[in-house]
Design an enzyme around this catalytic site. Structure first.
Site, short mmCIF file in Angstrom:
data_model
loop_
_atom_site.label_atom_id
_atom_site.label_comp_id
_atom_site.label_asym_id
_atom_site.label_seq_id
_atom_site.Cartn_x
_atom_site.Cartn_y
_atom_site.Cartn_z
N TYR A 165 33.85 47.05 33.18
CA TYR A 165 34.26 45.92 32.78
C TYR A 165 33.16 44.67 33.21
CZ TYR A 165 35.87 45.51 37.67
OH TYR A 165 35.65 45.42 39.00
N HIS A 187 36.05 46.07 43.46
CA HIS A 187 37.41 45.53 43.82
C HIS A 187 37.73 46.11 45.27
CE1 HIS A 187 41.33 43.94 44.39
NE2 HIS A 187 41.59 45.26 44.24
N ARG A 227 32.41 38.23 43.79
CA ARG A 227 32.48 39.61 44.33
C ARG A 227 31.30 40.50 44.11
NH1 ARG A 227 36.71 42.36 41.43
NH2 ARG A 227 35.04 43.82 40.94
C1 LIG Z 1 52.26 40.70 43.32
C2 LIG Z 1 50.99 41.42 43.43
N1 LIG Z 1 50.77 41.83 41.88
C3 LIG Z 1 49.65 42.79 41.59
C4 LIG Z 1 48.77 43.24 42.97
C5 LIG Z 1 47.63 44.28 42.71
N2 LIG Z 1 46.42 43.69 43.08
C6 LIG Z 1 45.88 43.74 44.39
S1 LIG Z 1 44.48 42.87 44.31
C7 LIG Z 1 44.54 42.33 42.66
C8 LIG Z 1 43.56 41.40 42.27
C9 LIG Z 1 43.59 40.07 42.67
O1 LIG Z 1 42.75 39.21 42.39
P1 LIG Z 1 42.38 37.93 43.34
O2 LIG Z 1 43.69 37.13 43.57
O3 LIG Z 1 41.33 36.97 42.49
O4 LIG Z 1 41.63 38.20 44.55
P2 LIG Z 1 40.70 39.11 44.85
O5 LIG Z 1 41.03 40.65 45.00
O6 LIG Z 1 39.31 39.01 43.76
O7 LIG Z 1 39.99 38.65 46.18
C10 LIG Z 1 45.81 42.73 41.98
C11 LIG Z 1 46.11 42.62 40.74
C12 LIG Z 1 49.04 42.63 44.06
N3 LIG Z 1 48.47 42.94 45.22
N4 LIG Z 1 50.14 41.88 44.36
#
Ligand SMILES: Cc1ncc(C[n+]2csc(CCOP(=O)(O)OP(=O)(O)O)c2C)c(N)n1
Lengths: 370, 348
Positions: A278, A269, A265
């Protein structure tokens, strides 16, 4: 009567390779793989075109977010090989189950970019017809779209269709309970589903090392009796080849699979994240050298399949999409408050009808004072 | 006509739904050859095959989540949560997707599915087998939440739930599974989101649903012996709520008590009491009271009788409905007939 067995009744699937499957290296040179063949030049050009146009969309959406025209935008800059390679590997009648991160995948699938951004603009929670594009709404609660894909694919197979479903999920999402349940249901039901895990190394601020001790996320498949594939997620040719093959296996009844695409990425975010808290810039720069667009461009140029005019054509297409998006997103039509009550249940309830009238009244009074 | 238990009535409803509509599938934990731990799905796999009624892996979020996908493809899944408290792992799917998909997609994707939940106490179950989880579901817009109290309603409401274009959380009062009543296959009772008056009475309205309807009727019998006319309203549909039927009854009696098994604090009865007060304030001669379980985690089986609202607790609540404000004894309705109220009480 049901029957149980004294011994395991099936062989273990082969372990995924620690080294990701790669068909094109960082400098754009071909790499041989014993199993996967490179897609032909026509497909490689479609992949490049999709990535160039998709990246332009992504940059434009980021700009709209900075201007306050989007509530938020989670960019997939750097992940184009997964976004485009995954989607182009699908058949028209397959179903895509994307997340908030996968706007470029939806644009590649042919969904109107304005419809894609409806969620992030804040007009409504989703802005396209899932049945028309065979794309579920973008899913925000992590991994919760995975069992939907399994259910849909299972229902389709039961009805005699050979469509398959592609679920997109992040590395962080693989830690969720719903991911586990979906993998298990898919394997037990032999549902035609491919779980494309875009391991972009970060879940907001948390590195993948803190999510899992599995050697690769693809290894998780083994415990469910599924195939797991570990692929270079910045190599569009490899993503396309591996996902195509996994989808073909799934639709032929050879079982679901997890495909881990190792990528990065490049952006924060979302536009409101602060990655300097971080991670090091040096890491980002290291991945910049692995850029998926540059890599495929280099290959196609070296093989004499891409000239300046063709590349300019792709760029031009991206510019046109961006200009159209800017123009249409500038439209300030306010969403209709009446719609808040329109889709809660199939038919309006007495209570909702009353509340709609009350809100109309409030809106009318506010307008009167305005 | 044959007497049928509620469990058998539910079984008949599933059987008829499976027979009439090829898009109906039934699945969950142990619902296949075993027929479910309460035998509600007894014989369905044998009659309709593994393709229509089957055991799934043990994972409630997975069960509900896959049902979402099936419904997207045009099936009408009917899934079972084995017990109330084991439905909690599926809660995210229910709240974030089952309830919201129609709205999220502007009506383009509807999820016709039924989540059956045996709920409530009174069967001597050890921990996690006796919760009343209705308020969690009823608080969630986008769901229909219903609960039958008789075998005839169990049959009719489940048929209607399966046919509904909306997702339905179908709460089955498990301690009434063995209650008998007349059920005629194919016969429909009132629509499932309509409340019905189970017993007429002029002094006080008892508002109950699911397992407490029978308790309310028993209470009415006991009160009648003391000269108090108790009207019993069976809500049936918890969401959406039938304000009209309930308000109509309370306006007639001037007094109301809501009865449920769940803890009273933040419970479904609070919503009922508030709605009744908002609509019937000028007809009320006493505050609307709630009778329910205590605000404690569901007790162990040997103590549950102290927790569940019974006839005595309900009679006590009725006795606290400011009868002293009336010239005549309960049983002959005052106020509504135009009798003057004591001046001191009028403004109170
Ligand atoms: C059940 C849930 N918990 C927390 C979140 C908050 N949240 C949104 S994106 C994220 C990180 C997700 O990381 P990843 O699965 O690696 O996907 P990326 O965003 O890097 O594409 C979090 C913790 C959420 N959307 N859903």
């Amino acid at each position: 009567m049901e029957r149980t067995d004294d011994r395991p009744d099936q062989a273990s699937p082969p372990l995924p390779s620690l080294e990701p499957i790669r068909l094109v290296d960082q400098r754009g040179r071909r790499v041989d793989d014993p199993v996967h063949h490179s897609p032909d030049h026509a497909v490689l050009l479609r992949l490049l075109r999709g990535m160039v146009v998709g990246r332009r969309f992504d940059r434009q959406a980021g700009a709209l977010a900075r201007q306050g025209r989007l509530a938020v935008y989670p960019s997939s800059f750097g992940q184009e090989a997964c976004q485009v390679g995954g989607v182009l590997a699908m058949r028209a009648d397959d179903w895509l189950f994307p997340t908030y991160r996968d706007s470029v995948a939806l644009v590649t699938r042919g969904v109107d970019p304005v419809g894609v951004l409806t969620l992030l603009r804040g007009d409504w929670h989703s802005g396209y017809d899932p049945n028309r594009y065979r794309c579920a709404p973008q899913c925000t609660p992590l991994a919760t779209n995975a069992p939907h894909a399994v259910g849909l694919a299972h229902a389709a197979r039961r009805a005699g269709s050979d469509l398959a479903a592609l679920v997109m999920m992040g590395d962080g999402a693989t830690s969720e309970g719903d991911a586990h349940e979906a993998y298990n249901f898919a394997a037990v039901w032999n549902a035609p589903v491919v779980f494309l895990v875009q391991n972009n190394q970060w879940a907001i601020s948390v590195p993948v090392r803190k999510q899992s001790r599995a050697p690769t996320l693809a290894h998780k498949a083994i415990g469910y009796g599924m195939r797991g594939h570990h692929v270079d997620g910045n190599d569009a040719a490899a993503v396309y080849a591996v996902v195509s093959r996994a989808l073909a296996d799934a639709r032929a009844g050879r079982g679901p699979a997890i495909v881990e695409a190792r990528t990065y990425r490049m952006d924060p975010h979302t536009n409101s994240d602060a990655p300097q808290r971080y991670r090091d810039d040096a890491e980002v720069e290291r991945w910049r050298a692995r850029d998926p667009v540059d890599r495929l461009t280099a290959l196609l140029r070296a093989e004499g399949r891409l000239d300046d005019a063709a590349l300019a054509g792709f760029t031009q297409e991206g510019e046109e999409l961006a200009a159209d998006l800017r123009e249409r997103m500038a439209d300030e039509d306010a969403p209709d408050p009446d719609e808040l009550f329109a889709h809660v249940l199939a038919a309006p309830t007495a209570q909702l009808t009353e509340q709609r009238a009350a809100l109309r009244d409030e809106v009318r009074k506010e307008a009167g004072h305005g | 006509m044959a007497e049928t238990t509620m469990a058998q009535a539910l079984n008949l409803a599933l059987r008829d739904a499976l027979a009439e509509d090829p898009s109906v599938v039934v699945y969950g934990e142990d619902v296949g050859p075993l027929g479910g731990v309460f035998r509600v799905t007894d014989g369905l796999t044998a009659e309709f095959g593994e393709d229509r009624c089957f055991d799934s892996p043990l994972a409630e979020a997975g069960i509900v989540g896959t049902a979402v996908g099936m419904a997207m493809y045009g099936l009408r899944p009917v899934v079972e949560m084995q017990f109330d408290a084991f439905g909690y792992p599926a809660f995210e799917q229910v709240v974030s997707h089952v309830a919201k998909t129609r709205n999220r997609t502007r009506g383009r994707v509807s999820l016709p599915m039924v989540i059956r939940v045996p709920y409530g106490g009174g069967i001597g179950g050890v921990e996690h087998h006796s919760d009343s989880s209705e308020a969690y579901y009823a608080h969630t817009p986008g769901l229909r939440v219903v609960t039958p109290s008789t075998p005839a309603d169990a049959y009719s409401m489940l048929r209607e739930a399966v046919e509904s274009p909306d997702p339905v959380v179908f709460l089955e009062p498990k301690r009434r599974y063995w209650t008998k009543g007349e059920v005629e296959r194919g016969t429909r009772t009132e629509p499932m989101d309509r409340a019905v008056v189970r017993r007429r009475g002029s002094d006080v309205t008892l508002i109950a649903y699911g397992p407490t309807v029978a308790t309310a009727l028993e209470t009415a019998e006991a009160a009648a012996a003391e000269g108090v006319g108790v009207e019993v309203v069976d809500l049936r549909g918890l969401s959406p709520f039938d304000d009209a039927t309930v308000a109509d009854s309370v306006r007639g009696t001037g007094r109301a008590v809501v009865v449920h098994e769940a803890p009273v604090f933040g419970g479904y009865g609070a919503e009922v009491a508030a709605r009744v007060t908002e609509r019937c304030f000028h007809y009320l001669e006493a505050p609307v009271l709630r009778v329910g379980g205590f605000d404690i985690p569901y007790p162990p089986p040997r103590l549950e009788e102290h927790h569940l609202p019974g006839v005595d607790r309900i009679l006590d609540a009725i006795a606290r409905l400011q009868w002293e404000s009336r010239w005549v004894s309960p049983g002959a309705r005052a106020g509504a007939a135009g009798e003057p109220l004591p001046v001191a009480e009028v403004g109170a």
